[in-house]
Design an enzyme around this catalytic site. Sequence first.
Site, PDB file in Angstrom:
ATOM      1  N   HIS A   1      -9.481   4.684  -2.154  1.00  0.00           N
ATOM      2  CA  HIS A   1      -8.769   4.798  -0.873  1.00  0.00           C
ATOM      3  C   HIS A   1      -9.673   5.538   0.101  1.00  0.00           C
ATOM      4  O   HIS A   1     -10.663   6.155  -0.296  1.00  0.00           O
ATOM      5  CB  HIS A   1      -7.465   5.582  -1.078  1.00  0.00           C
ATOM      6  CG  HIS A   1      -6.374   4.752  -1.671  1.00  0.00           C
ATOM      7  ND1 HIS A   1      -5.241   4.415  -0.982  1.00  0.00           N
ATOM      8  CD2 HIS A   1      -6.272   4.164  -2.894  1.00  0.00           C
ATOM      9  CE1 HIS A   1      -4.483   3.652  -1.748  1.00  0.00           C
ATOM     10  NE2 HIS A   1      -5.085   3.490  -2.924  1.00  0.00           N
TER      11      HIS A   1
ATOM     12  N   ASN B   1     -10.379   0.264  -0.037  1.00  0.00           N
ATOM     13  CA  ASN B   1      -9.369   0.209   1.032  1.00  0.00           C
ATOM     14  C   ASN B   1      -9.949   0.589   2.387  1.00  0.00           C
ATOM     15  O   ASN B   1     -10.505   1.676   2.550  1.00  0.00           O
ATOM     16  CB  ASN B   1      -8.236   1.193   0.728  1.00  0.00           C
ATOM     17  CG  ASN B   1      -7.375   0.773  -0.435  1.00  0.00           C
ATOM     18  OD1 ASN B   1      -7.699  -0.173  -1.146  1.00  0.00           O
ATOM     19  ND2 ASN B   1      -6.273   1.464  -0.631  1.00  0.00           N
TER      20      ASN B   1
ATOM     21  N   ARG C   1      -3.513 -11.244  26.319  1.00  0.00           N
ATOM     22  CA  ARG C   1      -4.163 -12.271  25.500  1.00  0.00           C
ATOM     23  C   ARG C   1      -5.693 -12.255  25.568  1.00  0.00           C
ATOM     24  O   ARG C   1      -6.333 -12.381  24.520  1.00  0.00           O
ATOM     25  CB  ARG C   1      -3.597 -13.650  25.841  1.00  0.00           C
ATOM     26  CG  ARG C   1      -2.167 -13.801  25.352  1.00  0.00           C
ATOM     27  CD  ARG C   1      -1.508 -15.040  25.876  1.00  0.00           C
ATOM     28  NE  ARG C   1      -1.445 -15.025  27.326  1.00  0.00           N
ATOM     29  CZ  ARG C   1      -0.784 -15.927  28.052  1.00  0.00           C
ATOM     30  NH1 ARG C   1      -0.139 -16.912  27.456  1.00  0.00           N
ATOM     31  NH2 ARG C   1      -0.775 -15.853  29.372  1.00  0.00           N
TER      32      ARG C   1
ATOM     33  N   ASP D   1       0.851  -1.194   0.000  1.00  0.00           N
ATOM     34  CA  ASP D   1       0.000   0.000   0.000  1.00  0.00           C
ATOM     35  C   ASP D   1       0.894   1.253   0.000  1.00  0.00           C
ATOM     36  O   ASP D   1       1.826   1.345   0.805  1.00  0.00           O
ATOM     37  CB  ASP D   1      -0.861  -0.047   1.284  1.00  0.00           C
ATOM     38  CG  ASP D   1      -1.975   0.980   1.300  1.00  0.00           C
ATOM     39  OD1 ASP D   1      -2.409   1.423   0.213  1.00  0.00           O
ATOM     40  OD2 ASP D   1      -2.430   1.335   2.409  1.00  0.00           O
TER      41      ASP D   1
ATOM     42  N   ASP E   1      -8.875   0.658   6.468  1.00  0.00           N
ATOM     43  CA  ASP E   1      -7.857   0.518   7.519  1.00  0.00           C
ATOM     44  C   ASP E   1      -8.369   1.123   8.834  1.00  0.00           C
ATOM     45  O   ASP E   1      -8.451   0.454   9.866  1.00  0.00           O
ATOM     46  CB  ASP E   1      -6.567   1.220   7.061  1.00  0.00           C
ATOM     47  CG  ASP E   1      -5.442   1.064   8.058  1.00  0.00           C
ATOM     48  OD1 ASP E   1      -5.556   0.232   8.966  1.00  0.00           O
ATOM     49  OD2 ASP E   1      -4.430   1.786   7.940  1.00  0.00           O
TER      50      ASP E   1
HETATM   51  P1  13P Z   1      -9.178   4.606   5.655  1.00  0.00           P
HETATM   52  O1  13P Z   1      -8.306   5.546   6.444  1.00  0.00           O
HETATM   53  O2  13P Z   1     -10.468   5.262   5.281  1.00  0.00           O
HETATM   54  O3  13P Z   1      -9.375   3.312   6.316  1.00  0.00           O
HETATM   55  O4  13P Z   1      -8.408   4.323   4.277  1.00  0.00           O
HETATM   56  C1  13P Z   1      -7.361   3.390   4.211  1.00  0.00           C
HETATM   57  C2  13P Z   1      -6.628   3.454   2.931  1.00  0.00           C
HETATM   58  O5  13P Z   1      -7.017   4.085   1.968  1.00  0.00           O
HETATM   59  C3  13P Z   1      -5.376   2.678   2.856  1.00  0.00           C
HETATM   60  O6  13P Z   1      -4.666   2.927   1.668  1.00  0.00           O
END
Ligand code: 13P
Length: 324
Positions: free
Chosen positions: A215, A259, A286, A81, A261
Site C-alpha cells: 500500500h 497500490n 469536458r 480497498d 492512488d
Molecule cells: P498512495 O496514497 O501512495 O497512492 O496509496 C494508495 C493505497 O495504498 C490505496 O490502498
Amino acid sequence: MIVTTSDLYKVAYKKFALGAYNINNLEQTNGLFAGCTQSKAPFIIQISKGARSYAHKKMLEAIIRTAEEIYPDSIFAVHLDHGDEASCYDCIDSGFYSSVMIDASHESFEENINITKRVVDRAHAAGVSVEAELGQLGGVEEDIKVDEKNACLTNPVEALEFIQKTGCDALAAAIGTSHGAYKFKGQQSLHFEVIEQIAKAVADAGLPPTPIVMHGSSSVPKEEVARINAAGGKLDPSACGVNLDEYLPAAKLGVTKINIDTDGRLVWTRVHREFFRDKPDQFDFRPPGKIFMKEYADFIASRNEKLGSAGKLDEVRESLSAAV
Ligand code: 13P
C-alpha cells in the site's frame, strides 16, 4: 474480463507486480482501461468505501461493466480497498467483486485473525479472493488516519501465524510506505528485508507462497507537485513518495500488488488547475476532462512499465485458458 486477484497473482508472483489503481468516476475508469489496453497489462481496479459513497456502488459497477465492453481485451480484478466486515460481505454477495480487502489491522492481533478468518470463509465459498492487513502504515487515506509514531512494520513471525490461521490469499504488509503525498522525511526507503523474511517464513513452514501487497506506493513526482503549485496549488513541496525503480526489485521478492492512488489524483489536480489558469473564461468541464483521460492513460501505461506488468496480457490469457 473480470478475474480474481489470485488468478493474476499466479502469473505475476516474483516476476512482476500488478498495478492496483483506485477509481471514483468515469474519467478515471476510462483512462485506466485505455492505459492498460495501450500497455497490454493486466490490472486491478480498486474501489474504496469512499468511492462507493461518492459515486453510488451501482453507478461504479455500471461504469466498469461498460468499460469492459468498450475495451474487450482487458483482463482485470475488481477489488474492494480497505473494507470492513460489512462492506466485504456486501461486495462478496454482490457477485461483481472478484476480490476484497479486509482491513482489521487496527484491532488486536487475535481479533484481526478472527475477523479476517470470517471474511475468508465467506469469500472463498463465493470464489472471491481476500487480501488482509497486518502491521500499520502511517499517513491518511479517507477515514483512516495513522500517526507516524503508531505506524509499525509487519513482524514476519506474526505474519506466518496470521497467514496460517486466516488462509488469506495476499498479505498487505507494512514495509515502510505510508498513504498520501507525504511518505518519507529525508532518505526514502522500502524495507526489503521484511518482504524477504515473510517469504522465507512461509516457505520454511511448507506453505504455498503468499503474495505481498504494498500500500502507499505512489511516487509523488516533484515536478507534478511543482506544476500544481505553479498553477495556484499549495501542496507542501517536501511531499515525497516511493522511488519508481524500487517497484520491480520489490516484485522479484514477492510484492505482487502495488497500490497507486495519490499519483493519479495529482495528475487530475495538475490538469485541471493548469487548464483553468490558462483559460479563465471557460466553464465547460469536458475539455479538461478529455485532457485528463489521455494524460491518465499515459500515466497508467508508464506505471505499468515500471511494475513490469506491461506486455503481460497474453501470458495471463494463456494461464487462464490452461486452467479451464
Ligand atoms: P498512495 O496514497 O501512495 O497512492 O496509496 C494508495 C493505497 O495504498 C490505496 O490502498
